[in-house]
Scaffold this active site. Structure first.
Site, PDB file in Angstrom:
ATOM      1  CG  ASP A   1      -0.412   0.179   2.535  1.00 26.97           C
ATOM      2  OD1 ASP A   1       0.802  -0.084   2.703  1.00 26.97           O
ATOM      3  OD2 ASP A   1      -1.146   0.567   3.468  1.00 26.97           O
TER       4      ASP A   1
ATOM      5  CD  GLU B   1       0.947  -8.699   5.631  1.00 24.80           C
ATOM      6  OE1 GLU B   1       0.329  -8.404   4.585  1.00 24.80           O
ATOM      7  OE2 GLU B   1       0.564  -8.397   6.764  1.00 24.80           O
TER       8      GLU B   1
ATOM      9  CE1 TYR C   1      -3.011  -3.699  10.566  1.00 28.25           C
ATOM     10  CE2 TYR C   1      -2.227  -5.688   9.483  1.00 28.25           C
ATOM     11  CZ  TYR C   1      -2.025  -4.369   9.895  1.00 28.25           C
ATOM     12  OH  TYR C   1      -0.833  -3.745   9.639  1.00 28.25           O
TER      13      TYR C   1
ATOM     14  CD  GLU D   1       2.378  -4.995   8.971  1.00 26.90           C
ATOM     15  OE1 GLU D   1       1.201  -4.966   8.570  1.00 26.90           O
ATOM     16  OE2 GLU D   1       3.368  -5.034   8.215  1.00 26.90           O
TER      17      GLU D   1
HETATM   18  C1  GCB Z   1      -0.302  -5.071   6.049  1.00 22.89           C
HETATM   19  C2  GCB Z   1       0.974  -4.692   5.381  1.00 22.89           C
HETATM   20  C3  GCB Z   1       1.283  -3.215   5.526  1.00 22.89           C
HETATM   21  C4  GCB Z   1       0.013  -2.390   5.340  1.00 22.89           C
HETATM   22  C5  GCB Z   1      -0.953  -2.798   6.434  1.00 22.89           C
HETATM   23  C6  GCB Z   1      -2.286  -2.045   6.343  1.00 22.89           C
HETATM   24  O1  GCB Z   1      -0.573  -6.203   6.326  1.00 22.89           O
HETATM   25  O2  GCB Z   1       2.053  -5.455   5.801  1.00 22.89           O
HETATM   26  O3  GCB Z   1       2.253  -2.871   4.577  1.00 22.89           O
HETATM   27  O4  GCB Z   1       0.256  -1.035   5.354  1.00 22.89           O
HETATM   28  O5  GCB Z   1      -1.231  -4.149   6.336  1.00 22.89           O
HETATM   29  O6  GCB Z   1      -2.427  -1.003   6.971  1.00 22.89           O
HETATM   30  O7  GCB Z   1      -3.166  -2.513   5.629  1.00 22.89           O
END
Ligand code: GCB
Length: 603
Positions: free
Chosen positions: A160, A412, A467, A503
């Site tokens: 992103d 990832e 997440y 993350e």
């Molecule tokens: C992820 C990625 C990271 C993104 C993040 C997001 O899994 O590793 O590069 O910026 O999610 O905020 O979606």
């Protein structure tokens, strides 16, 4: 590769400043053969994309040209002269006057080009550098160039953050003697109060000189000496490099001709050990708990351009909030950043630029790849060879930094897909050959579960990117908590390895508040992180938490990115969101201990 510096036998001139600049599409054929026909000037170091008010430049596909005149100092007649680019993103071709002198692929590692035969001491030359930000399935990171209905080329990619390009780090004109120290490699150990610095000096040139080394403590007193291109220096009463309490020795390596010093180079050395034992991550034999962030090199106007002021400020914000570590997501950072971490006792997980080796992300939340990731069409043998080269360049650049405690070989990847193991096994073997001392990891995508992942046994630490409560169970933290706990438990049962979160985060619009549970609010970011921490604290095998992200950062245009990725604990201009104060309460005073545990790691 040794970072260029002034030593008694070496000199360097900074080529930073403003350079003539323009795009290939606006210049004639072979533009390096004359002064660039342009009125534009680009700042170096900086990504070029945000410098101008010009969409064509911002989203350019193809080569962009930088050019400047360089004056060679007149005293350099007997020296070996080379150009050193700290980074050129993602590929570069270099010309001295009309002559092509060298090229490099890979946007975040340095390269040097010997120009001794092309320049004259006391004379000026025209230096032209063509830089390309293009990404294909055979580059790291991968991307795709398409021609749309308008007939224009456009670049897409599978991460992103904005694909900034250009000369984002410093450029130097440097000397070494012809007979020289080409590289120095150190590893460190200790037993009781006795430290050991094992060194190897690679020498280039006629190869006839002898090598002498000495180690000085922080007060400049020599504590050990040796001769020979490799050996072990013993340090009695060693002061260890520790997280939060850095201590550096200076290793001076000299190449001799009789008694005369032909070349001399000094390298800071921190004595410390890193080890994974069972479910524990140990630094100097003590359990270490990571607090901190995944970061980006990303600031307004400069893009990914290195900036000492932002660097210093970021480290002070990390110190203020109680962060003891960060991951160089998703590419190797400027060497100045690692040197700063060395000097200030901040722990680094050092990552390659291999982000986006995952067709599953194209399938959205289903994670279904349109075609297999590890196939001719996408991550093929050429991609793997490029990835291997990135690993070589990262490890040979950064292996002497005490702050670096682990290599992260990819972010990832589709480690749940067939072919992943075949792709990664040789890369892990290569990385372990290059550095047998540090643990290896990759950051796990949510589609790679403890049930379907095919690679984890090749690595040492389980680094999860998760997440729950954001992309999964959005706005429903009770459900998210159950998912998260089940996920961590599954990995513990499967692997018996240390586990950390590399993350977790929630996009948050600063200033947006609600008395209700609402995504994007500052309260939701607080509740989301609190829920994650509640779960982490339940598991003794859990060794760290790195929030996504330290600061908001620029992304490509996407409908779910409002002015960029807003998962920062700080805004892009480094103002704290309210959660920063909660984190500060959790993290300060921990000194590398897991929250709720004492110095022995007991709860
Ligand atoms: C992820 C990625 C990271 C993104 C993040 C997001 O899994 O590793 O590069 O910026 O999610 O905020 O979606």
């Amino acid at each position: 590769m040794l970072k260029p510096k002034m030593t008694p036998t070496r000199e360097l001139v900074s080529l930073d400043g403003t350079w003539r600049f323009d795009l290939d599409s606006r210049l004639g054929q072979r533009p390096w053969e004359a002064p660039l026909d342009t009125s534009l000037e680009a700042a170096v170091p900086a990504s070029y994309n945000d410098l101008f008010v010009d969409e064509e430049i911002r989203n350019h596909v193809g080569w962009a040209y930088y050019q400047r005149m360089v004056q060679v100092p007149r005293g350099w007649g007997a020296e070996r002269i080379y150009l050193r680019f700290d980074a050129a993103t993602h590929a570069a071709k270099v010309y001295v006057d009309d002559v092509f002198v060298g090229e490099h692929v890979g946007g975040y590692t340095p390269f040097a080009i010997d120009v001794t035969d092309h320049v004259d001491a006391g004379q000026p030359f025209r230096l032209t550098v063509a830089v390309s930000g293009d990404l294909t399935n055979e580059t790291i990171p991968p991307g795709k160039i398409e021609v749309g209905m308008t007939g224009r080329q456009s670049q897409t990619y599978f991460h992103d953050f904005y694909n900034y390009a250009g000369l984002a780090r410093s450029v130097w004109l440097c000397t070494t003697p012809h007979d020289r120290i080409e590289d120095v490699v150190v590893t460190t150990d200790y037993e009781g109060a006795d430290g050991a610095v094992t060194y190897r000096a690679d020498v280039a040139g006629s190869g006839s000189g002898a090598v002498r080394v000495s180690l000085a403590d922080a007060d400049g007193a020599v504590v050990a000496e040796a001769t020979g291109a490799s050996g072990v220096l013993s340090v009695t009463d060693v002061t260890l490099w520790k997280p939060g309490s850095a201590y550096l020795y200076d290793l001076t390596v000299e190449l001799l001709d009789g008694d005369a010093v032909i070349d001399s180079y000094t390298l800071p050395v921190g004595v410390r050990t890193v080890e994974v034992r069972g479910t524990q991550f140990l630094i100097n034999g003590e359990r270490f708990y990571f607090t901190g962030f995944g970061k980006h090199e990303d600031t307004p106007v400069r893009g990914k351009g290195h900036d000492d002021a932002y660097m210093v400020h970021d480290f002070h914000l990390m110190d203020w909030i109680g962060a003891n570590s960060f991951r160089t997501s998703h590419y190797p950072y400027a060497e100045e950043v690692l040197e700063f971490a060395d000097r200030h006792g901040i722990v680094v997980i050092d990552e390659t630029a291999a982000v986006g080796l995952n067709m599953g992300v194209v399938g959205g939340m289903s994670g279904t790849p349109p075609f297999p990731t590890f196939s001719e069409q996408y991550a093929n043998d050429i991609t793997q060879a490029a990835h291997a080269q990135h690993i070589r360049e990262l490890i040979t650049r950064d292996r002497n930094h005490p702050s670096v405690v682990m290599w992260c070989l990819a972010n990832e990847p589709a480690s749940n897909e067939d072919g992943a193991r075949e792709y990664f096994e040789p890369l892990v073997t290569l990385a372990r050959e290059l550095d047998p001392t540090r643990p290896m990891a990759y950051a796990l995508v949510m589609f790679a579960t403890f049930e379907n992942d095919q690679c984890i046994d090749l690595f040492d630490v389980v680094c999860m990117n998760r997440y729950y409560g954001w992309y999964v169970a959005s706005g429903d933290l009770a459900t998210a908590e159950m998912y998260l706990a089940g996920d961590i438990k599954g990995w513990i049962e499967r692997t018996g390895k240390p586990i950390m979160m590399t993350e977790y985060g929630a996009d948050t619009m600063e200033g947006l508040h609600s008395v209700h549970t609402q995504v994007w609010t500052e309260e939701y970011q607080r509740d989301y992180l609190e829920m994650n921490h509640r779960v982490f604290d339940r598991f003794p095998e859990f060794v760290g938490e790195q929030i996504w992200n330290f600061a908001d950062f620029a992304t490509t245009n996407a409908i779910h990115r409002v002015g960029g990725n807003k998962k920062g604990v700080f805004t892009r201009d480094r103002r704290p969101k309210s959660v920063a104060f909660d984190l500060r309460k959790r993290w300060t005073g921990l000194a590398g201990r897991k929250p709720g545990t004492d110095a022995s790691g007991q709860g």
